[in-house]
Scaffold this motif. Structure first.
Motif, mmCIF file in Angstrom:
data_model
loop_
_atom_site.group_PDB
_atom_site.id
_atom_site.type_symbol
_atom_site.label_atom_id
_atom_site.label_comp_id
_atom_site.label_asym_id
_atom_site.label_seq_id
_atom_site.Cartn_x
_atom_site.Cartn_y
_atom_site.Cartn_z
ATOM 1 N N UNK A 244 1.437 -1.240 0.175
ATOM 2 C CA UNK A 244 -0.271 -0.348 -0.137
ATOM 3 C C UNK A 244 0.798 1.490 -0.283
ATOM 4 N N UNK A 245 1.762 1.494 1.026
ATOM 5 C CA UNK A 245 2.994 2.564 0.838
ATOM 6 C C UNK A 245 3.812 2.896 0.057
ATOM 7 N N UNK A 246 4.202 1.498 -0.920
ATOM 8 C CA UNK A 246 5.009 1.461 -1.959
ATOM 9 C C UNK A 246 3.613 1.873 -3.057
ATOM 10 N N UNK A 247 2.168 2.053 -3.032
ATOM 11 C CA UNK A 247 1.957 2.043 -4.152
ATOM 12 C C UNK A 247 1.590 3.921 -3.881
ATOM 13 N N UNK A 248 1.581 4.226 -3.440
ATOM 14 C CA UNK A 248 1.322 5.668 -2.779
ATOM 15 C C UNK A 248 2.268 6.128 -2.917
ATOM 16 N N UNK A 249 3.851 5.464 -2.792
ATOM 17 C CA UNK A 249 5.193 6.759 -3.424
ATOM 18 C C UNK A 249 4.962 6.269 -4.856
ATOM 19 N N UNK A 250 4.453 5.426 -5.113
ATOM 20 C CA UNK A 250 4.830 5.422 -7.062
ATOM 21 C C UNK A 250 3.760 6.281 -7.389
ATOM 22 N N UNK A 251 2.719 6.660 -6.703
ATOM 23 C CA UNK A 251 1.770 7.820 -7.143
ATOM 24 C C UNK A 251 2.548 9.010 -7.234
ATOM 25 N N UNK A 252 2.942 9.518 -5.802
ATOM 26 C CA UNK A 252 3.679 10.561 -5.619
ATOM 27 C C UNK A 252 4.697 10.978 -6.910
ATOM 28 N N UNK A 253 5.776 9.553 -6.672
ATOM 29 C CA UNK A 253 6.936 9.956 -8.188
ATOM 30 C C UNK A 253 5.755 10.008 -9.422
ATOM 31 N N UNK A 254 4.547 9.534 -9.947
ATOM 32 C CA UNK A 254 3.942 10.018 -10.164
ATOM 33 C C UNK A 254 3.585 11.507 -11.177
ATOM 34 N N UNK A 255 3.550 11.663 -10.037
ATOM 35 C CA UNK A 255 3.179 13.643 -10.549
ATOM 36 C C UNK A 255 4.090 14.385 -11.079
ATOM 37 N N UNK A 256 5.563 13.961 -10.385
ATOM 38 C CA UNK A 256 6.495 14.247 -11.678
ATOM 39 C C UNK A 256 6.266 14.786 -13.383
ATOM 40 N N UNK A 257 6.306 13.649 -13.869
ATOM 41 C CA UNK A 257 6.224 13.003 -14.986
ATOM 42 C C UNK A 257 4.716 14.166 -15.887
ATOM 43 N N UNK A 258 3.830 13.618 -15.027
ATOM 44 C CA UNK A 258 2.627 14.486 -14.993
ATOM 45 C C UNK A 258 2.678 16.199 -15.272
ATOM 46 N N UNK A 259 3.008 16.115 -14.097
ATOM 47 C CA UNK A 259 3.662 17.789 -14.011
ATOM 48 C C UNK A 259 4.000 18.335 -14.821
ATOM 49 N N UNK A 260 4.843 17.670 -15.707
ATOM 50 C CA UNK A 260 5.957 18.898 -16.417
ATOM 51 C C UNK A 260 5.118 18.709 -17.792
ATOM 52 N N UNK B 181 -7.963 8.309 -3.973
ATOM 53 C CA UNK B 181 -7.305 6.249 -3.692
ATOM 54 C C UNK B 181 -7.386 6.061 -2.064
ATOM 55 N N UNK B 182 -6.109 7.302 -1.095
ATOM 56 C CA UNK B 182 -6.638 6.989 0.106
ATOM 57 C C UNK B 182 -7.790 7.147 0.450
ATOM 58 N N UNK C 268 -13.052 1.327 1.726
ATOM 59 C CA UNK C 268 -13.539 -0.071 1.022
ATOM 60 C C UNK C 268 -11.917 -0.617 1.237
ATOM 61 N N UNK C 269 -12.509 -2.028 2.520
ATOM 62 C CA UNK C 269 -11.352 -2.609 3.500
ATOM 63 C C UNK C 269 -11.096 -3.618 2.017
ATOM 64 N N UNK C 270 -11.913 -3.593 0.574
ATOM 65 C CA UNK C 270 -11.543 -4.530 -0.391
ATOM 66 C C UNK C 270 -10.942 -4.161 -1.584
ATOM 67 N N UNK C 271 -10.468 -2.435 -1.237
ATOM 68 C CA UNK C 271 -9.493 -2.116 -2.010
ATOM 69 C C UNK C 271 -8.210 -1.986 -1.250
ATOM 70 N N UNK C 272 -7.656 -2.298 -2.481
ATOM 71 C CA UNK C 272 -6.137 -2.909 -2.110
ATOM 72 C C UNK C 272 -5.236 -2.915 -3.274
ATOM 73 N N UNK C 273 -4.435 -1.526 -3.162
ATOM 74 C CA UNK C 273 -3.592 -0.846 -4.004
ATOM 75 C C UNK C 273 -2.312 -1.418 -4.419
ATOM 76 N N UNK C 274 -1.314 -2.275 -5.088
ATOM 77 C CA UNK C 274 -0.396 -2.333 -5.542
ATOM 78 C C UNK C 274 0.507 -1.643 -6.402
#
Lengths: 345, 328
Positions: free
Chosen positions: A1-17, A332-333, A339-345
């Protein structure tokens, strides 16, 4: 889960650019710009001056203009002499250092201009969001429970009218009726002229809300329809769900089965919406801000486009893009929380 | 004869819909004794589930309602109870498990909470620790390994069979006198089905509860039931002790059902026997016997008047004018 959100945060950079580079390039190629505006101003001044005193300034008939040399100096000043991508890079480096440049119109730092407006938009945005939730969730709940009743039909009429009329039209109607004809509320502005003279914080707050009443109504009218129906439909679905029947079969009273079981599941779609709302809401609606003469971010962005004040255009874009991107992750958070069924990977 | 645990008398249930009024149950009468398993069998729409929902007063409202009849739980008429009194019956004295274990549990709550809820409702004096202990004990009893861990899981983390076991655990927590099982094994695959049926039988032995077992599967009926009701188009058309029903089915519909069961002792690759025709619509039920349009023995009398349910209610009852002639 944490990993997923770190990845999402990193993806902000290219999107922003991606977003900013697109708009930056567009600002370069659309006709008009700070230099053209300056030329026009000089011409206008010369025409007026020429008509008044018959005094010729520099060159021939038809008014003055800037010479090549001056234009080149201006281009250099604004960075137009370099290729687009090079000046984009320069801009980006500055943005990373929290320097959004200087407004070509106000000649003051963009960040200061935005910082002045941001609380205004945020106030309206957050208040609208709270009011919308406070109306939509109970209203949707009642509509679902009394589906097909007179109350349901009557409230649907109101909700659909609110949905069908664009919020700026609602704003104009409110302004004409309650501010102009009835004079119950002020015509516009964020607070009154005598704001600084008001004694207590309470009076100041009251003054802000007095001014905010009409625009808030316009904002809420536009946003509560979707939310109300989302709530109603979700709850209706869940009321028919098997687990609600299970709860009642356990011996739980119907009302409790709704509040304990059906409501919780109905909040999932609302939570999905939450993050998206943040950006829309803090960005403000320039039309409503324009109608009610509120100095918010929406109006600032709009005016800067009209005036070709590109540093501000880009500054507003930076703020709203970041809000949007962070808002998505926030959504997403929220979903993962409810919803406990939601699992981000 | 001792007093029946639950006695249903002349129960009629109607649904008001846009197409008109549908009489889903018509003159349903039966009883069940303590420790007994009563099967209710019939095809889709015959009123099996509506019977169970009527007993539990769980009919979808406002469309469905009991229009006449009595449901007596040890002499107390459930149809006349106030809604608040009904809350003490449901889950406490009569519990129910459903067909779809996938959706019958709330997806957003842990197993522990969904189990504990029943105890909180009916035994408010129990402490949290007691509730937890009782829940774990019950999960163990329904055959869930590592119950302490399962308590902390969400329904989507459990398999279908596990979920049905959890449902059974929820239903049995308050030691009900009657368990209504509405197609509890239909959504499960066959091996799990057998396990769940065995579990229900074992639990019945331990607790002495009565089970009303609703299914469309005659094989399942044969395995678990003591007595069977056969329903057709909202009516009971035959009622018998299990062996009697399988040995000497009397109603032409029941016979049709028996013939439609593929058998291992008959030659393979035969065309399956079917009952021709369609069930009459509940909005437009014919006078007389409901099965008349599909019955090869129908007579003018069958089209005019409804045959009575004849016979001893503990032995064999049938709703057919001609059953005596057809017996041989």
């Amino acid at each position: 889960m944490t990993q997923y959100f770190i990845r999402r945060l990193l993806l902000i950079v290219p999107t922003f650019i991606g977003i900013t580079i697109l708009v930056f390039v567009i600002t370069r190629f659309v006709p008009g710009g700070p230099i053209e505006r300056m030329i026009a101003e000089v011409q206008q001044a010369a025409m007026q001056g020429g008509a008044g005193t018959m005094q010729s300034t520099t060159s021939g008939i038809g008014g003055a203009t800037l010479d090549e040399d001056q234009i080149r100096q201006l281009e250099q000043y604004y960075g137009f002499d370099k290729p687009v991508l090079v000046s984009y890079w320069d801009w980006l480096i500055k943005v990373v250092q929290f320097d959004l440049g200087v407004s070509t119109r106000y000649s003051e730092p963009v960040w200061d201009t935005i910082r002045e407006r941001l609380p205004v938009s945020a106030f309206y945005g957050i208040t609208t969001m709270l009011i919308t939730y406070f109306i939509s969730i109970p209203l949707g709940y009642l509509k679902a429970i009394r589906h097909n009743s007179h109350f349901d039909h009557a409230s649907s009429v109101v909700v659909f009218i609110g949905y069908a009329i664009p919020s700026y039209v609602v704003g104009i109607i409110l302004l004409v009726v309650f501010a102009s004809n009835l004079e119950w509320f002020p015509m516009g502005g964020f607070y009154g002229d005598d704001f600084d003279d008001l004694e207590s914080k309470w009076e100041q707050a009251a003054d802000v809300f007095y001014h905010a009443a009409l625009p808030l109504m316009a904002y809420v009218a536009g946003s509560f329809a979707v939310m109300t129906f989302m709530m109603k439909n979700a709850l209706m679905d869940n009321l028919a769900a098997d687990y609600v029947r299970t709860a009642i079969a356990k011996g739980m009273p119907f009302r409790e089965a709704i509040t304990r079981h059906a409501m919780r599941n109905s909040l999932i779609p609302i939570a999905t919406h939450f993050g998206n709302n943040i950006s829309v809401i803090i960005g403000g609606s320039f039309l409503i801000e324009k109608i009610f003469n509120i100095d918010g971010l929406g109006l600032l962005g709009y005016e800067s486009i009209v005036e070709r004040d590109y540093p501000i255009v880009m500054g507003v874009l930076v703020i709203s893009a970041i809000l949007q991107l962070v808002g998505n992750i926030l959504s997403d958070i929220c979903v993962a929380v409810v919803d406990p069924r939601v699992q981000f990977r | 004869m001792t007093e029946a645990l639950l006695e249903v008398k002349h129960l009629a249930t109607e649904f008001i819909t846009e197409q008109g009024v549908a009489r889903a149950l018509d003159d349903i009468s039966f009883h069940i004794n303590a420790g007994e398993t009563l099967g209710i069998v019939g095809e889709s729409g015959c009123g099996k589930s509506v019977t169970s929902l009527s007993i539990m007063r769980l009919l979808p409202r406002p469309a469905g309602s009991i229009v006449s009849g009595e449901v007596l739980l040890q002499g107390q008429d459930l149809t006349r109870l106030a809604p608040e009194e009904m809350h003490h019956i449901r889950g406490n004295r009569i519990a129910m498990i459903f067909q779809e274990p996938m959706t019958a549990l709330n997806p957003v709550y842990r197993v522990e909470r969904q189990l504990g809820e029943t105890l909180v409702l009916h035994n408010p004096q129990m402490s949290k620790d007691e509730i937890r202990a009782a829940s774990i004990r019950m999960l163990k009893r329904v055959g869930i390994p590592a119950p302490e861990r399962r308590m902390q899981e969400y329904p989507h983390q459990l398999s279908g069979g596990m979920r049905q076991r959890v449902m059974i655990a929820i239903a049995l927590l308050c030691e009900p006198e009657i368990l209504i099982a509405d197609e509890p094994t239909t959504a499960l695959d066959v091996t799990i089905q057998a396990q769940i049926l065995q579990l229900l039988k074992d639990l019945q032995q331990e607790t002495g509860m009565a089970i009303i077992f609703i299914t469309h599967d005659l094989g399942v009926i044969a395995e678990v039931c003591d007595r069977v009701l056969v329903m057709y188009s909202g009516r009971i058309i035959e009622q018998a002790e299990i062996h009697t029903l399988f040995d000497t089915p009397l109603h032409p519909y029941t016979r049709g059902l028996m013939n439609a069961i593929p058998r291992l002792d008959k030659p393979a690759k035969q065309v399956l026997s079917t009952i021709p025709g369609m069930v009459p619509s509940l909005f437009d039920t014919p006078p007389g016997c409901r099965f008349q349009n599909r019955c090869e023995y129908a007579q003018p009398q069958c089209r005019a008047t409804t045959p009575p349910l004849e016979g001893d209610s503990d032995q064999h009852q049938v709703r057919c004018f001609r059953f005596r002639e057809l017996m041989h």
